[in-house]
Design a protein around this motif. Structure first.
Motif, mmCIF file in Angstrom:
data_model
loop_
_atom_site.group_PDB
_atom_site.id
_atom_site.type_symbol
_atom_site.label_atom_id
_atom_site.label_comp_id
_atom_site.label_asym_id
_atom_site.label_seq_id
_atom_site.Cartn_x
_atom_site.Cartn_y
_atom_site.Cartn_z
ATOM 1 N N ALA A 1 -0.792 -13.166 2.589
ATOM 2 C CA ALA A 1 -1.727 -12.648 1.583
ATOM 3 C C ALA A 1 -1.844 -11.124 1.600
ATOM 4 O O ALA A 1 -2.631 -10.574 0.829
ATOM 5 C CB ALA A 1 -3.097 -13.262 1.805
ATOM 6 N N ILE A 2 -1.069 -10.437 2.433
ATOM 7 C CA ILE A 2 -1.281 -8.989 2.592
ATOM 8 C C ILE A 2 -0.989 -8.219 1.307
ATOM 9 O O ILE A 2 -1.697 -7.250 0.987
ATOM 10 C CB ILE A 2 -0.502 -8.423 3.807
ATOM 11 N N ALA A 3 -0.001 -8.629 0.537
ATOM 12 C CA ALA A 3 0.297 -7.926 -0.722
ATOM 13 C C ALA A 3 -0.879 -8.047 -1.696
ATOM 14 O O ALA A 3 -1.284 -7.046 -2.320
ATOM 15 C CB ALA A 3 1.576 -8.476 -1.348
ATOM 16 N N ASP A 4 -1.434 -9.254 -1.826
ATOM 17 C CA ASP A 4 -2.599 -9.453 -2.700
ATOM 18 C C ASP A 4 -3.807 -8.680 -2.177
ATOM 19 O O ASP A 4 -4.585 -8.128 -2.959
ATOM 20 C CB ASP A 4 -2.944 -10.933 -2.822
ATOM 21 N N THR A 5 -3.963 -8.649 -0.878
ATOM 22 C CA THR A 5 -5.076 -7.934 -0.256
ATOM 23 C C THR A 5 -4.974 -6.444 -0.569
ATOM 24 O O THR A 5 -5.969 -5.800 -0.926
ATOM 25 C CB THR A 5 -5.092 -8.170 1.266
ATOM 26 N N LYS A 6 -3.772 -5.883 -0.449
ATOM 27 C CA LYS A 6 -3.561 -4.460 -0.750
ATOM 28 C C LYS A 6 -3.861 -4.167 -2.221
ATOM 29 O O LYS A 6 -4.481 -3.154 -2.542
ATOM 30 C CB LYS A 6 -2.128 -4.051 -0.427
ATOM 31 N N ARG A 7 -3.416 -5.056 -3.112
ATOM 32 C CA ARG A 7 -3.670 -4.866 -4.546
ATOM 33 C C ARG A 7 -5.174 -4.904 -4.836
ATOM 34 O O ARG A 7 -5.686 -4.085 -5.601
ATOM 35 C CB ARG A 7 -2.946 -5.920 -5.374
ATOM 36 N N ALA A 8 -5.865 -5.857 -4.235
ATOM 37 C CA ALA A 8 -7.314 -5.963 -4.449
ATOM 38 C C ALA A 8 -8.031 -4.724 -3.921
ATOM 39 O O ALA A 8 -8.909 -4.164 -4.591
ATOM 40 C CB ALA A 8 -7.854 -7.221 -3.782
ATOM 41 N N ALA A 9 -7.641 -4.281 -2.731
ATOM 42 C CA ALA A 9 -8.264 -3.082 -2.151
ATOM 43 C C ALA A 9 -7.955 -1.851 -2.999
ATOM 44 O O ALA A 9 -8.827 -0.999 -3.218
ATOM 45 C CB ALA A 9 -7.786 -2.889 -0.720
ATOM 46 N N SER A 10 -6.741 -1.762 -3.504
ATOM 47 C CA SER A 10 -6.352 -0.637 -4.354
ATOM 48 C C SER A 10 -7.155 -0.639 -5.658
ATOM 49 O O SER A 10 -7.577 0.421 -6.144
ATOM 50 C CB SER A 10 -4.851 -0.711 -4.647
ATOM 51 N N ILE B 1 -6.405 7.424 0.208
ATOM 52 C CA ILE B 1 -6.873 6.087 0.580
ATOM 53 C C ILE B 1 -5.814 5.039 0.200
ATOM 54 O O ILE B 1 -5.492 4.145 0.990
ATOM 55 C CB ILE B 1 -8.233 5.774 -0.087
ATOM 56 N N LYS B 2 -5.244 5.172 -1.001
ATOM 57 C CA LYS B 2 -4.219 4.228 -1.438
ATOM 58 C C LYS B 2 -2.960 4.331 -0.580
ATOM 59 O O LYS B 2 -2.318 3.316 -0.292
ATOM 60 C CB LYS B 2 -3.901 4.453 -2.914
ATOM 61 N N LYS B 3 -2.603 5.537 -0.157
ATOM 62 C CA LYS B 3 -1.444 5.722 0.725
ATOM 63 C C LYS B 3 -1.686 5.001 2.049
ATOM 64 O O LYS B 3 -0.809 4.306 2.566
ATOM 65 C CB LYS B 3 -1.194 7.219 0.955
ATOM 66 N N ALA B 4 -2.884 5.144 2.593
ATOM 67 C CA ALA B 4 -3.226 4.449 3.838
ATOM 68 C C ALA B 4 -3.164 2.938 3.647
ATOM 69 O O ALA B 4 -2.739 2.208 4.546
ATOM 70 C CB ALA B 4 -4.608 4.890 4.320
ATOM 71 N N LEU B 5 -3.580 2.455 2.481
ATOM 72 C CA LEU B 5 -3.493 1.019 2.187
ATOM 73 C C LEU B 5 -2.039 0.545 2.148
ATOM 74 O O LEU B 5 -1.701 -0.514 2.661
ATOM 75 C CB LEU B 5 -4.153 0.697 0.841
ATOM 76 N N GLU B 6 -1.179 1.345 1.518
ATOM 77 C CA GLU B 6 0.246 0.981 1.428
ATOM 78 C C GLU B 6 0.878 0.838 2.810
ATOM 79 O O GLU B 6 1.767 0.013 3.003
ATOM 80 C CB GLU B 6 1.017 2.037 0.635
ATOM 81 N N ASP B 7 0.425 1.650 3.750
ATOM 82 C CA ASP B 7 1.036 1.696 5.083
ATOM 83 C C ASP B 7 0.632 0.542 5.992
ATOM 84 O O ASP B 7 1.213 0.380 7.060
ATOM 85 C CB ASP B 7 0.697 3.024 5.771
ATOM 86 N N ILE B 8 -0.365 -0.256 5.611
ATOM 87 C CA ILE B 8 -0.806 -1.312 6.528
ATOM 88 C C ILE B 8 0.174 -2.481 6.546
ATOM 89 O O ILE B 8 0.825 -2.784 5.555
ATOM 90 C CB ILE B 8 -2.250 -1.803 6.211
ATOM 91 N N LYS B 9 0.279 -3.100 7.707
ATOM 92 C CA LYS B 9 1.142 -4.262 7.903
ATOM 93 C C LYS B 9 0.333 -5.341 8.621
ATOM 94 O O LYS B 9 -0.539 -5.037 9.417
ATOM 95 C CB LYS B 9 2.346 -3.876 8.750
ATOM 96 N N ALA B 10 0.647 -6.587 8.324
ATOM 97 C CA ALA B 10 -0.060 -7.714 8.937
ATOM 98 C C ALA B 10 0.659 -8.154 10.202
ATOM 99 O O ALA B 10 1.837 -8.505 10.168
ATOM 100 C CB ALA B 10 -0.155 -8.868 7.949
ATOM 101 N N ARG B 11 -0.058 -8.109 11.332
ATOM 102 C CA ARG B 11 0.483 -8.602 12.600
ATOM 103 C C ARG B 11 -0.644 -8.629 13.639
ATOM 104 O O ARG B 11 -1.627 -7.921 13.517
ATOM 105 C CB ARG B 11 1.637 -7.729 13.074
ATOM 106 N N GLY B 12 -0.474 -9.460 14.649
ATOM 107 C CA GLY B 12 -1.427 -9.509 15.749
ATOM 108 C C GLY B 12 -2.535 -10.525 15.539
ATOM 109 O O GLY B 12 -2.540 -11.291 14.593
#
Length: 186
Positions: free
Chosen positions: A116-125, A159-170
């Protein structure tokens, strides 16, 4: 009239003016143009600030709510009736001013979010896009640990650049993230 006596007279006028301002707000009526209620229904008005620095002009900073407690927005001069001793006063100027807000955007970047990380990034953006000029955001991500991905900023691009850089792990450090968000906004 001496300077001292003139000062006392002006001070009394200012006190009367502040009472007048309070009576204005107390008798503020909102017309039915914005409400589906009876014409001239009483609204709930909160005085946030009185500015008399441009005396005799007085500025009142108020919040207006309908009878169910919902903030009424986009009010205009035609929506107000100001009276003093039952006599309508004019002219009235109304300006809508919403103060900037600060929010903390907390994003789960744990491994379970991978699908869901792509959808999460879009929603946050999209949320970032809704910010008004002057609003600021703090971006916190969390998985195994909590990371401040972007400090408080009103720069939407950063803020959007920081959102783009996030990855799901852990794993998920949810409570740590909530604690950090609350601590950062205090």
């Amino acid at each position: 009239m001496g300077q001292k006596e003139h000062f006392r007279h002006e001070k009394r006028r200012l006190a009367v003016l502040c009472l007048f301002a309070l009576s204005i707000v107390g008798s503020l009526l909102i017309r039915s143009a914005w409400a589906q209620e009876k014409p001239s229904s009483q609204a709930q008005v909160a005085i946030n600030q009185i500015d008399s620095s441009s005396f005799p002009q007085i500025k009142l900073f108020v919040s207006v709510q309908d009878s169910s407690g919902i903030m009424i927005r986009n009010l205009e001069s035609k929506d107000f009736v100001v009276t003093e001793d039952e006599v309508e006063q004019s002219p009235i100027a109304v300006e809508t001013q919403l103060p900037p807000i600060s929010t903390v955007l907390v994003v789960d970047t744990s491994g379970s979010m991978k699908p869901a990380i792509a959808d999460t990034k879009r929603a946050a953006s999209s949320y970032v896009d809704l910010a008004k000029a002057g609003d600021e955001m703090l971006l916190i991500t969390f998985s195994d640990r909590v990371i401040t991905a972007q400090g408080f900023s009103s720069d939407k691009s950063a803020i959007k650049k920081a959102l783009e850089d996030i990855k799901a792990r852990g794993n998920t450090a949810l409570y740590d993230a909530v604690y950090q968000a609350v601590k950062s906004s205090a």
